[in-house]
Design a protein around this motif. Structure first.
Motif, PDB file in Angstrom:
ATOM      1  N   ARG A   1      48.830  50.113   7.424  1.00 59.46           N
ATOM      2  CA  ARG A   1      47.690  50.932   7.856  1.00 59.46           C
ATOM      3  C   ARG A   1      47.226  51.858   6.730  1.00 59.46           C
ATOM      4  O   ARG A   1      46.036  51.921   6.409  1.00 59.46           O
ATOM      5  CB  ARG A   1      48.077  51.782   9.070  1.00 59.46           C
ATOM      6  CG  ARG A   1      48.081  51.065  10.389  1.00 59.46           C
ATOM      7  CD  ARG A   1      48.583  51.974  11.492  1.00 59.46           C
ATOM      8  NE  ARG A   1      47.748  53.145  11.679  1.00 59.46           N
ATOM      9  CZ  ARG A   1      48.042  54.132  12.532  1.00 59.46           C
ATOM     10  NH1 ARG A   1      49.161  54.087  13.235  1.00 59.46           N
ATOM     11  NH2 ARG A   1      47.216  55.154  12.663  1.00 59.46           N
ATOM     12  N   THR A   2      48.180  52.566   6.153  1.00 60.09           N
ATOM     13  CA  THR A   2      47.820  53.523   5.104  1.00 60.09           C
ATOM     14  C   THR A   2      47.206  52.816   3.909  1.00 60.09           C
ATOM     15  O   THR A   2      46.171  53.243   3.382  1.00 60.09           O
ATOM     16  CB  THR A   2      49.069  54.307   4.660  1.00 60.09           C
ATOM     17  OG1 THR A   2      49.602  55.011   5.777  1.00 60.09           O
ATOM     18  CG2 THR A   2      48.728  55.295   3.557  1.00 60.09           C
ATOM     19  N   ALA A   3      47.830  51.725   3.465  1.00 61.62           N
ATOM     20  CA  ALA A   3      47.337  51.002   2.296  1.00 61.62           C
ATOM     21  C   ALA A   3      45.939  50.447   2.541  1.00 61.62           C
ATOM     22  O   ALA A   3      45.056  50.532   1.678  1.00 61.62           O
ATOM     23  CB  ALA A   3      48.302  49.878   1.934  1.00 61.62           C
ATOM     24  N   THR A   4      45.721  49.878   3.723  1.00 62.06           N
ATOM     25  CA  THR A   4      44.434  49.255   4.012  1.00 62.06           C
ATOM     26  C   THR A   4      43.308  50.283   4.068  1.00 62.06           C
ATOM     27  O   THR A   4      42.225  50.071   3.509  1.00 62.06           O
ATOM     28  CB  THR A   4      44.497  48.484   5.341  1.00 62.06           C
ATOM     29  OG1 THR A   4      45.546  47.514   5.277  1.00 62.06           O
ATOM     30  CG2 THR A   4      43.186  47.778   5.623  1.00 62.06           C
TER      31      THR A   4
ATOM     32  N   SER B   1      38.525  44.133  -0.150  1.00 64.91           N
ATOM     33  CA  SER B   1      39.635  44.869   0.454  1.00 64.91           C
ATOM     34  C   SER B   1      40.719  43.920   0.952  1.00 64.91           C
ATOM     35  O   SER B   1      41.912  44.189   0.783  1.00 64.91           O
ATOM     36  CB  SER B   1      39.119  45.737   1.608  1.00 64.91           C
ATOM     37  OG  SER B   1      38.153  46.667   1.165  1.00 64.91           O
ATOM     38  N   PHE B   2      40.304  42.808   1.546  1.00 61.00           N
ATOM     39  CA  PHE B   2      41.279  41.847   2.072  1.00 61.00           C
ATOM     40  C   PHE B   2      42.170  41.301   0.963  1.00 61.00           C
ATOM     41  O   PHE B   2      43.404  41.294   1.076  1.00 61.00           O
ATOM     42  CB  PHE B   2      40.549  40.694   2.772  1.00 61.00           C
ATOM     43  CG  PHE B   2      41.452  39.544   3.134  1.00 61.00           C
ATOM     44  CD1 PHE B   2      42.252  39.607   4.256  1.00 61.00           C
ATOM     45  CD2 PHE B   2      41.510  38.409   2.333  1.00 61.00           C
ATOM     46  CE1 PHE B   2      43.102  38.556   4.593  1.00 61.00           C
ATOM     47  CE2 PHE B   2      42.349  37.351   2.649  1.00 61.00           C
ATOM     48  CZ  PHE B   2      43.144  37.422   3.792  1.00 61.00           C
TER      49      PHE B   2
ATOM     50  N   VAL C   1      39.936  43.914  -7.436  1.00 57.06           N
ATOM     51  CA  VAL C   1      41.033  43.510  -6.556  1.00 57.06           C
ATOM     52  C   VAL C   1      42.377  43.942  -7.139  1.00 57.06           C
ATOM     53  O   VAL C   1      43.240  44.478  -6.427  1.00 57.06           O
ATOM     54  CB  VAL C   1      41.004  41.986  -6.334  1.00 57.06           C
ATOM     55  CG1 VAL C   1      42.272  41.515  -5.625  1.00 57.06           C
ATOM     56  CG2 VAL C   1      39.771  41.591  -5.522  1.00 57.06           C
ATOM     57  N   VAL C   2      42.562  43.724  -8.432  1.00 51.78           N
ATOM     58  CA  VAL C   2      43.834  44.093  -9.065  1.00 51.78           C
ATOM     59  C   VAL C   2      44.032  45.607  -9.038  1.00 51.78           C
ATOM     60  O   VAL C   2      45.126  46.106  -8.692  1.00 51.78           O
ATOM     61  CB  VAL C   2      43.884  43.579 -10.518  1.00 51.78           C
ATOM     62  CG1 VAL C   2      45.118  44.110 -11.234  1.00 51.78           C
ATOM     63  CG2 VAL C   2      43.882  42.052 -10.536  1.00 51.78           C
ATOM     64  N   ALA C   3      42.995  46.372  -9.387  1.00 51.83           N
ATOM     65  CA  ALA C   3      43.113  47.826  -9.401  1.00 51.83           C
ATOM     66  C   ALA C   3      43.412  48.377  -8.017  1.00 51.83           C
ATOM     67  O   ALA C   3      44.276  49.258  -7.854  1.00 51.83           O
ATOM     68  CB  ALA C   3      41.820  48.449  -9.947  1.00 51.83           C
ATOM     69  N   LEU C   4      42.752  47.858  -7.005  1.00 49.56           N
ATOM     70  CA  LEU C   4      42.990  48.325  -5.647  1.00 49.56           C
ATOM     71  C   LEU C   4      44.373  47.898  -5.151  1.00 49.56           C
ATOM     72  O   LEU C   4      45.018  48.624  -4.381  1.00 49.56           O
ATOM     73  CB  LEU C   4      41.909  47.790  -4.710  1.00 49.56           C
ATOM     74  CG  LEU C   4      40.497  48.337  -4.929  1.00 49.56           C
ATOM     75  CD1 LEU C   4      39.505  47.644  -3.993  1.00 49.56           C
ATOM     76  CD2 LEU C   4      40.464  49.841  -4.713  1.00 49.56           C
ATOM     77  N   ALA C   5      44.837  46.725  -5.589  1.00 48.13           N
ATOM     78  CA  ALA C   5      46.172  46.278  -5.202  1.00 48.13           C
ATOM     79  C   ALA C   5      47.242  47.203  -5.770  1.00 48.13           C
ATOM     80  O   ALA C   5      48.213  47.548  -5.090  1.00 48.13           O
ATOM     81  CB  ALA C   5      46.401  44.842  -5.669  1.00 48.13           C
ATOM     82  N   VAL C   6      47.057  47.602  -7.022  1.00 50.78           N
ATOM     83  CA  VAL C   6      47.998  48.557  -7.631  1.00 50.78           C
ATOM     84  C   VAL C   6      48.020  49.852  -6.832  1.00 50.78           C
ATOM     85  O   VAL C   6      49.072  50.448  -6.590  1.00 50.78           O
ATOM     86  CB  VAL C   6      47.602  48.833  -9.102  1.00 50.78           C
ATOM     87  CG1 VAL C   6      48.438  49.976  -9.679  1.00 50.78           C
ATOM     88  CG2 VAL C   6      47.788  47.575  -9.937  1.00 50.78           C
TER      89      VAL C   6
ATOM     90  N   LEU D   1      46.156  41.945   0.475  1.00 49.57           N
ATOM     91  CA  LEU D   1      47.027  40.768   0.483  1.00 49.57           C
ATOM     92  C   LEU D   1      47.873  40.715  -0.785  1.00 49.57           C
ATOM     93  O   LEU D   1      49.095  40.470  -0.724  1.00 49.57           O
ATOM     94  CB  LEU D   1      46.183  39.503   0.612  1.00 49.57           C
ATOM     95  CG  LEU D   1      46.961  38.175   0.581  1.00 49.57           C
ATOM     96  CD1 LEU D   1      47.956  38.114   1.736  1.00 49.57           C
ATOM     97  CD2 LEU D   1      45.994  36.988   0.630  1.00 49.57           C
ATOM     98  N   LEU D   2      47.250  40.935  -1.937  1.00 44.94           N
ATOM     99  CA  LEU D   2      47.984  40.923  -3.196  1.00 44.94           C
ATOM    100  C   LEU D   2      49.040  42.020  -3.211  1.00 44.94           C
ATOM    101  O   LEU D   2      50.181  41.792  -3.654  1.00 44.94           O
ATOM    102  CB  LEU D   2      47.014  41.111  -4.358  1.00 44.94           C
ATOM    103  CG  LEU D   2      47.612  41.142  -5.768  1.00 44.94           C
ATOM    104  CD1 LEU D   2      48.376  39.853  -6.064  1.00 44.94           C
ATOM    105  CD2 LEU D   2      46.521  41.371  -6.820  1.00 44.94           C
ATOM    106  N   ALA D   3      48.696  43.207  -2.719  1.00 46.24           N
ATOM    107  CA  ALA D   3      49.648  44.308  -2.673  1.00 46.24           C
ATOM    108  C   ALA D   3      50.819  43.988  -1.746  1.00 46.24           C
ATOM    109  O   ALA D   3      51.971  44.321  -2.053  1.00 46.24           O
ATOM    110  CB  ALA D   3      48.950  45.585  -2.219  1.00 46.24           C
ATOM    111  N   CYS D   4      50.537  43.331  -0.620  1.00 49.21           N
ATOM    112  CA  CYS D   4      51.608  42.939   0.303  1.00 49.21           C
ATOM    113  C   CYS D   4      52.558  41.934  -0.347  1.00 49.21           C
ATOM    114  O   CYS D   4      53.787  42.012  -0.168  1.00 49.21           O
ATOM    115  CB  CYS D   4      51.025  42.348   1.581  1.00 49.21           C
ATOM    116  SG  CYS D   4      50.230  43.546   2.683  1.00 49.21           S
TER     117      CYS D   4
END
Length: 244
Positions: free
Chosen positions: A159-162, A41-42, A101-106, A46-49
């Protein structure tokens, strides 16, 4: 069996399962899976940010691209996370944690991008004009005026994304990505009659984790929000996409 008795039995079994220390400390137990879940999740957030915030801030500062932000956010939200988890392992990313990680970042980019853009556009134009009249450059206007005032929106998007990522990371089990989903998957592997308690225990643990993360980030949001803005409760930003 009385109606609803099965559900009560599974809940009782889940409580017993969670109270067994071995289910926490054994290899592949809750401690190991929780650690994997948090790490996944971290890195995803982070990648999404790193992707969502710069784009949203840049477009919001320029005052252009609102329609593009809405379109990108909507298109990204329309991509099923499970479908991405199915496709990405077939790429050079392979199976394991990288595709997760990539899928969750998207999945996490839309609220971060939309709220960053909305936060900067929500700055009062008179405040912006006053800052320009004082001789602030474009970079100074962004860093000293716009970003501080947009912090509540940035924090709301985070908050929402996390919370979304923490809850959705359970799907990592489908591509051997680890996480708390492995607990639930193992319960299904035992069969509902034997592993029902474990399945419910895994679900309860994911829900509690998401609630804890939500509570912690709510506190962080309050701490980083400028004091004069804390009392404006009726205008508290949410992680909604900006209007087109």
């Amino acid at each position: 069996m009385e109606p609803g008795a099965g559900g009560v039995n599974y809940f009782n079994e889940a409580v017993l399962w969670l109270n067994d220390p071995l289910n926490w400390t054994n290899p592949g137990g809750l401690v190991d899976r929780l650690t994997e879940h948090l790490v996944i999740s971290f890195w995803a957030v982070l990648l999404a940010c790193l992707v969502g915030w710069p784009i949203g801030i840049w477009l919001g500062h320029r005052g252009r691209g609102g329609a593009a932000v809405v379109t990108l956010a909507n298109v990204t939200l329309a991509l099923p996370t499970l479908a991405l988890l199915t496709i990405l392992p077939l790429t050079p990313l392979g199976f394991g944690k990288p595709p997760v990680v990539v899928a969750l970042a998207v999945f996490a980019v839309p609220p971060l991008l939309a709220n960053a853009y909305t936060g900067l556009r929500a700055v009062d134009p008179e405040v912006r004009d006053a800052a320009k009249g004082m001789g602030l450059s474009g970079r100074q206007l962004l860093t000293r005026v716009e970003l501080p005032l947009a912090v509540p929106y940035l924090a709301a998007g985070l908050r929402t994304a996390t919370v979304q990522v923490v809850a959705t990371a359970t799907l990592a089990t489908f591509v051997d990505g680890g996480g708390l989903g492995e607990i639930i998957s193992a319960g299904f592997g035992l069969g509902i009659s034997v592993g029902g308690g474990q399945i419910v225990a895994g679900g309860i643990f994911v829900v509690l984790l998401a609630l804890i993360v939500e509570g912690l980030l709510a506190g962080v949001q309050r701490l980083v929000t400028p004091r004069p803005l804390r009392s404006v409760r009726s205008r508290r930003p949410t992680a909604a996409a900006p209007a087109g």
